[in-house]
Write a protein that holds these residues in place. Structure first.
Motif, mmCIF file in Angstrom:
data_model
loop_
_atom_site.group_PDB
_atom_site.id
_atom_site.type_symbol
_atom_site.label_atom_id
_atom_site.label_comp_id
_atom_site.label_asym_id
_atom_site.label_seq_id
_atom_site.Cartn_x
_atom_site.Cartn_y
_atom_site.Cartn_z
ATOM 1 N N HIS A 1 83.011 -38.544 -21.356
ATOM 2 C CA HIS A 1 82.341 -39.571 -20.552
ATOM 3 C C HIS A 1 83.303 -40.274 -19.585
ATOM 4 N N ALA A 2 84.588 -39.969 -19.669
ATOM 5 C CA ALA A 2 85.566 -40.651 -18.814
ATOM 6 C C ALA A 2 85.464 -40.151 -17.375
ATOM 7 N N VAL A 3 85.536 -41.082 -16.447
ATOM 8 C CA VAL A 3 85.585 -40.756 -15.014
ATOM 9 C C VAL A 3 86.852 -41.404 -14.465
ATOM 10 N N PRO B 1 74.286 -45.918 -28.863
ATOM 11 C CA PRO B 1 73.683 -44.842 -28.062
ATOM 12 C C PRO B 1 74.752 -43.879 -27.553
ATOM 13 N N GLU B 2 74.432 -42.578 -27.534
ATOM 14 C CA GLU B 2 75.365 -41.612 -26.970
ATOM 15 C C GLU B 2 75.590 -41.915 -25.489
ATOM 16 N N GLY B 3 76.811 -41.738 -25.056
ATOM 17 C CA GLY B 3 77.133 -41.954 -23.652
ATOM 18 C C GLY B 3 77.456 -43.383 -23.282
ATOM 19 N N ARG B 4 77.424 -44.284 -24.250
ATOM 20 C CA ARG B 4 77.780 -45.668 -23.959
ATOM 21 C C ARG B 4 79.219 -45.735 -23.453
ATOM 22 N N ARG B 5 79.465 -46.562 -22.448
ATOM 23 C CA ARG B 5 80.788 -46.632 -21.839
ATOM 24 C C ARG B 5 81.580 -47.834 -22.353
ATOM 25 N N SER B 6 82.864 -47.655 -22.424
ATOM 26 C CA SER B 6 83.752 -48.716 -22.881
ATOM 27 C C SER B 6 83.781 -49.872 -21.879
ATOM 28 N N THR B 7 83.911 -51.073 -22.401
ATOM 29 C CA THR B 7 84.073 -52.264 -21.568
ATOM 30 C C THR B 7 85.465 -52.879 -21.737
ATOM 31 N N LEU C 1 87.014 -39.870 -25.769
ATOM 32 C CA LEU C 1 86.929 -39.586 -27.202
ATOM 33 C C LEU C 1 85.531 -39.822 -27.756
ATOM 34 N N ARG C 2 84.776 -40.773 -27.197
ATOM 35 C CA ARG C 2 83.398 -40.959 -27.661
ATOM 36 C C ARG C 2 82.611 -39.644 -27.520
ATOM 37 N N PHE C 3 82.787 -38.975 -26.383
ATOM 38 C CA PHE C 3 82.106 -37.693 -26.179
ATOM 39 C C PHE C 3 82.517 -36.701 -27.260
ATOM 40 N N TYR C 4 83.796 -36.681 -27.589
ATOM 41 C CA TYR C 4 84.314 -35.762 -28.606
ATOM 42 C C TYR C 4 83.739 -36.093 -29.982
ATOM 43 N N PHE C 5 83.646 -37.384 -30.309
ATOM 44 C CA PHE C 5 83.004 -37.782 -31.567
ATOM 45 C C PHE C 5 81.562 -37.273 -31.608
ATOM 46 N N GLU C 6 80.857 -37.467 -30.504
ATOM 47 C CA GLU C 6 79.447 -37.060 -30.448
ATOM 48 C C GLU C 6 79.307 -35.554 -30.608
ATOM 49 N N PHE C 7 80.206 -34.803 -29.999
ATOM 50 C CA PHE C 7 80.180 -33.343 -30.135
ATOM 51 C C PHE C 7 80.382 -32.929 -31.586
ATOM 52 N N HIS C 8 81.398 -33.470 -32.236
ATOM 53 C CA HIS C 8 81.672 -33.070 -33.617
ATOM 54 C C HIS C 8 80.510 -33.431 -34.544
ATOM 55 N N GLY D 1 80.828 -34.651 -38.672
ATOM 56 C CA GLY D 1 81.048 -36.077 -38.798
ATOM 57 C C GLY D 1 81.371 -36.712 -37.468
ATOM 58 N N TYR D 2 81.335 -38.045 -37.447
ATOM 59 C CA TYR D 2 81.620 -38.803 -36.222
ATOM 60 C C TYR D 2 83.129 -38.976 -36.132
#
Length: 341
Positions: A88-90, A228-234, A247-254, A260-261
């Motif tokens: 999710h990082a840009v 929610p999936e895809g939530r962005r860091s603040t 890493l959130r995307f990676y957690f979601e993938f696993h 596991g998350y």
């Protein structure tokens, strides 16, 4: 000071490995080369430039070599690392430009110019390294040491039931690389960080929370499985924010694949082995790669007992210390993020 030649397919765990090495005060990035794998080579190079600039290492020469594997079609993995490779990082568009020089020529030039000084870290399919070995067969003697992230021995594969991703993307390249190390002195053999040990390096959301705290971030970094999936860091810290989004995307993938998350951060472990900062043990073995069988394509086989009657051509990492590894990661990358703000 450890002077690195790196070959990457930046990806989420490659990004974490680069951030970790950038955080160490005694590392030199001699050059970083891009191999297609998680994403195509051009995207790998852009990701790498952007990540190095984010982590305070601008001006590193990043070059592309091969655009495809030696003998099989290129497979990329947007479902694992996202369409651009960083979840999710840009990241901001890098200020630097991809080098016009060829990655293979760069490897050979640097190795010849600084014989016995350079540590090679390979966290991508081995395409570029195999091509460099074809062009300069003495490369194993010119390099100080080589660390490879790849393979799966007494462990389930993560791409097929028996094959690990990097090796499966270009099995013919991996086979050539291991063949090039037959008959080499023990101290010249590559250290291989396979799934057998890299999947023990499980990053959890709490590690991100600790990282943000170490960075002095004012906003707590809470990446939680019920969000929610895809939530962005603040996060108010730039490095933490981008790494968290990746890493959130990676957690979601696993989690999607019932693991596991969490995130297996394979390449960070290989980077720590190459830098000499992480604990591990290793054993010599003779390694070969299956390239003919459709069922077993990319499978790595290790003979630890000399049953083939062939001398060892690798040292396979057989144990590690995940608790020590994550304490080191949080401390080093947290300090880097604190410095950069």
């Amino acid at each position: 000071m450890t002077a690195f030649l790196l070959d990457v397919d930046t990806g989420i765990d490659d990004a974490l490995a680069l951030a970790y090495l950038a955080a160490l005060p005694d590392t030199e990035f001699v050059s970083v080369t891009a191999t297609p794998g998680n994403v195509d080579a051009e995207q790998v190079a852009r990701n790498t430039l952007a990540l190095l600039e984010l982590c305070g290492r601008p001006g590193v020469e990043v070059a592309i070599g091969a655009r495809r594997p030696l003998s099989v079609p290129l497979l990329t993995t947007p479902e694992t690392h996202g369409p651009q490779g960083l979840g999710h990082a840009v990241l901001p568009e890098p200020a630097g430009k991809v080098s016009e020089r060829d990655a293979v020529d760069l490897w050979i030039e640097h190795a010849r110019t600084r014989p016995g000084e350079l540590t090679a870290l390979l966290t991508a399919p081995l395409t570029n390294f195999a091509l460099a070995l074809r062009k300069e067969p003495d490369l194993p003697e010119l390099l100080a040491r080589v660390v490879i992230m790849g393979g799966s021995f007494y462990y389930q594969g993560n791409t097929t039931p028996t094959a690990e991703w990097n090796t499966h993307v270009d099995p013919h390249a991996a086979k050539e690389v291991y063949a090039a190390y037959r008959g080499r002195a023990a101290e010249k053999l590559p250290l291989v960080c396979s799934l057998d040990t890299t999947e023990r390096i499980e990053m959890h959301p709490d590690h991100l929370r600790q990282l943000a705290e170490a960075a002095g971030a004012e906003v707590a970094e809470l990446v939680l499985p019920d969000q929610p999936e895809g939530r962005r860091s603040t996060s108010d810290n730039t490095v933490v924010r981008h790494l968290s989004d990746a890493l959130r995307f990676y957690f979601e993938f696993h989690r999607r694949y019932d693991q596991g998350y969490l995130a297996h951060v394979h390449d960070f472990f290989a980077a720590g082995v190459a830098a000499g900062t992480l604990e591990y043990t290793a054993r010599p073995a003779t390694v070969d790669v299956e390239t003919e069988s459709a069922l077993l394509l990319g499978t790595t086989v290790a003979d630890f007992r000399g049953l083939w009657g062939v001398p060892p051509n690798a040292r396979i990492v057989t144990n590690n210390n995940p608790e020590q590894a994550f304490a080191e990661l949080v401390s080093a990358v947290g300090s880097l993020a604190a410095r950069l703000g």
